[in-house]
Design a protein around this motif. Sequence first.
Motif, short mmCIF file in Angstrom:
data_model
loop_
_atom_site.label_atom_id
_atom_site.label_comp_id
_atom_site.label_asym_id
_atom_site.label_seq_id
_atom_site.Cartn_x
_atom_site.Cartn_y
_atom_site.Cartn_z
N PRO A 22 23.19 20.69 30.05
CA PRO A 22 21.87 21.14 30.49
C PRO A 22 21.03 21.58 29.29
O PRO A 22 21.59 21.86 28.22
N ASP A 23 19.75 21.63 29.47
CA ASP A 23 18.84 22.01 28.38
C ASP A 23 18.75 23.53 28.34
O ASP A 23 17.89 24.13 28.97
N LEU A 24 19.63 24.12 27.57
CA LEU A 24 19.76 25.58 27.58
C LEU A 24 18.85 26.23 26.56
O LEU A 24 18.59 25.64 25.50
N PRO A 25 18.40 27.44 26.81
CA PRO A 25 17.55 28.13 25.84
C PRO A 25 18.38 28.69 24.69
O PRO A 25 19.54 29.06 24.88
N ASP A 26 17.77 28.67 23.53
CA ASP A 26 18.41 29.30 22.38
C ASP A 26 17.90 30.72 22.29
O ASP A 26 16.69 30.94 22.19
N GLU A 27 18.83 31.67 22.36
CA GLU A 27 18.39 33.06 22.34
C GLU A 27 18.23 33.59 20.93
O GLU A 27 18.08 34.78 20.72
N CYS A 48 19.11 34.24 16.83
CA CYS A 48 20.16 35.05 16.24
C CYS A 48 19.57 35.88 15.12
O CYS A 48 19.94 35.69 13.97
N TYR A 99 25.06 39.47 20.98
CA TYR A 99 24.33 38.66 21.94
C TYR A 99 22.93 39.22 22.15
O TYR A 99 22.64 40.40 21.95
N TYR A 100 22.09 38.33 22.63
CA TYR A 100 20.66 38.58 22.72
C TYR A 100 20.32 39.74 23.64
O TYR A 100 19.43 40.54 23.39
N SER A 101 21.05 39.84 24.77
CA SER A 101 20.66 40.85 25.75
C SER A 101 21.41 42.16 25.58
O SER A 101 21.47 42.95 26.52
N ASN A 150 26.09 36.16 10.66
CA ASN A 150 26.90 35.33 11.56
C ASN A 150 28.02 34.63 10.82
O ASN A 150 29.11 34.43 11.35
N ARG A 159 30.27 38.04 31.83
CA ARG A 159 29.30 37.79 30.76
C ARG A 159 29.56 36.36 30.32
O ARG A 159 30.62 36.06 29.75
N TYR A 174 27.51 30.92 26.12
CA TYR A 174 27.54 29.46 25.93
C TYR A 174 27.11 29.10 24.51
O TYR A 174 26.42 29.87 23.83
N VAL A 205 22.30 25.50 19.99
CA VAL A 205 21.75 26.65 20.71
C VAL A 205 22.93 27.49 21.18
O VAL A 205 24.03 27.00 21.36
N GLN A 206 22.65 28.77 21.34
CA GLN A 206 23.67 29.64 21.87
C GLN A 206 23.01 30.80 22.60
O GLN A 206 21.86 31.12 22.34
N ILE A 220 18.86 27.48 35.35
CA ILE A 220 19.99 26.54 35.19
C ILE A 220 21.27 27.26 35.58
O ILE A 220 21.60 28.31 35.03
#
Lengths: 581, 209
Positions: free
Chosen positions: A466-471, A473, A482-484, A524, B128, B131, B141-142, B194
């Motif tokens: 799927p076309d996932l968002p890049d959060e 870094c 992690y972003y959240s 990272n 949690r 991906y 992407v991650q 998604i």
Amino acid sequence: MVIFYSVTISLFVFLMLMSSSVVAEDIPVDKDNLKDIESLINDADAGEDVLVFEPGTYKVNIELNKNIDLRARDTTNTVLESLNGIDPVISINGANNVAIQNFTFSNNKSAIKIFESNFGVSIDIKNNVFQKNDIAIEVGDVSKINIENNTFFSNAQGIDGSLSEADIRVYQNIFHSNENTFLNATNFDISFNCFHFNESVGNIAEVNSNLSDTIIFADDEEDDFHLTEESGCRDKGEASNDYDDTLSDLGAYGGANSDLVPNVVVINPIPETDIVDGSIAVSWNENQDYRVEGYNVYYSTSELKGLHDYSERENLSFDDAEDNTEYTVIGLDFNPVTPNAPAQLIVEPRDEKLIVKWNQSTDATSYTLYYQEQGGGENSKVLDGEDTSYTITGLSNDITYDVWVIAHYQKQYHFQVAAYLASSTESDFRESSFVLDDTMVNVGEIGNSAKSDIVAGRPEKIVAYPDLPDEGCFIATAAFGYYSAHEVQILRDFRDQYLLTSKFGTSFVRWYYEHGSKAASVINKYEYLKPFVRVALYPLIISVELINISFLLFLLILLALIAGAVLALRSIANRNKVTLQ
Amino acid sequence: MIFRSVVFLCLFSAFSGELLAENKSPSWMFEFHAGLFEPELSDWEQHYGSSKFPELGFSFAYRFLSVIDAGVSLGYGKDEGTGQLLNNSGTVGEVEYQIIPIEVFALLRGRLHENQWLVPYIGGGYTRFIYRQEIVDQSKVQGSVNGTHVRMGLQLLLDALDQSAAHGMYRRWGVLNSYLYFDYKQTTAEIDGIALGGKSYKVGMMFEF
């Protein structure tokens, strides 16, 4: 009745013999499948099979514990070296009837070590070269060793019998420039050997048909220990069993078990001036082995590698150069060949790239790939003939490109020269091995194919499914994982509520977005930095959280901290004063 | 029919298990598992060649009450497939998709005593869902997103099958009970509309200390 019994018994004996007999087999050992040498020994039939080593340098520590003979077909070019640099190249332990012949043992701490054995032992070490080893042969307490027709050159110790009370036969060998030729030679039976420039040999060289004589090797600096025309120690053996029915030569290349393979011949570089319409002149240095009678010049439009046996060479083209050291091969075809145009051209789009693939063209030795913007200038890239794909980079996703490929064929001739001994025949092949890399020259004009089909391609971004968002870094995301993360959200809120509402803050955010990602990628990459960055960020996060709750509260706490710090410093200063008084 | 058979076996094992009664009751659990993850996304097979991909993981749990365990779990799954062109149809390129679900869970286990042969369980908790996705030679992407999961399964007490091995496990490793288990899990997680969740079918080993 008697006849009946006789026939029955004969038949029984015949069947017994048939069932117990095993067909002896030469098992080839190639340096490319060396990892299997232990399993080759394990699988071989004891007392029957022979492991035959192809030319090459082998790094091994072989433990021979069953009766398997080890042999090479080319003594000079089958070199055994210790794999771990310490243990013997060959340790014989538990085997009691083996032969090791036609190898070169070079630069080892110990070449062959025969351990103590309780069995009736018969070990033959024949026609080997031992050069520059700390110890060439160490003999344990075994009953019978035959060391015959070997060449010992420049070893610290030749044969060490200090662990042995066995009968050791030292026969028809050459000893040249060794420091301690023999150690503890009480039970040695030394006869028909040739000595030259050895230390501490004593009077051995003057008894039992041993002799001191001048030994001239073909090229000892290049590890070629064949005897030259001028050398002594030729035809000085006990019996007439050399290949030419004369008395045996002494050393590794004499006697009934000599390999009859002269050393390899290296062709001199071929200058372009020696490549003239249809003919190529080849030259080489003379092989100093006195047995060499002439040279065969092999040539082919394909590679000439390996091909050591008659069966492998019988279909090759060659000319007999007799005893000359230069030869011109004539009647060669220099005409260019036009290869087929590359087929099945495929262009796959990628982000700012095009991947081009095509089928291998028959005879192609190289390709040129062309691409151009539709209606624009032409670019090209020359590729080796093995490559049938290429990725064109640095393209624009907004432009369509035309792509095509042309195949080329450059005719090449490959050469090898083999020295041969007299009467080399199919059944008694007496030619030198080929060198590892043949000598290759390009001839004639390059043949070019027609253009392949012209295929259009437009670079295009690929979207994953799927076309996932890049959060992203950035520093905090990288540090907290992690972003959240709650801490990251606090800083994000601060950015939105305070920084982006002022000109200075907006400039800072812009600067940070430009440079922060680099720092984040470092964090990272080096995981151990994360705890330190988190610790460094916590004062800022706590401050921002306080500001988010109440700016006044933040100011009060900040003032309290400053006041506390000042008081603490004054207290320390007063204590120091008291101490000094 | 299957459900009724499982219930019968569980009840039967609950009572017959008294024969194997142990004195100690375990407090900690460690488990590892492997299986298949089946994403909810309908076109997964078209891009990745199969509707499922391998997943493995492990978890630690603590027994708060005799029938309730709570713990954390870490998993990992990876699939490789193709992407699609931004403006054209057709699948191209190479895409590598990785997931790391981190879970906090509670399980209700239908265990009447320590040596029950078959133990059904049901539970769920917080996920949690991390991906990572790479389009080879293009970009990566991650990210991560909150989610939930429910799971259920059946645990088979192996100690009942080989008691001498079970005693050996206890003497050497301090393992009181060893279970082979079969697990079904439904994960729900969504980012930007998604659905990242899916179904998991796993087999694992659980050890109680």
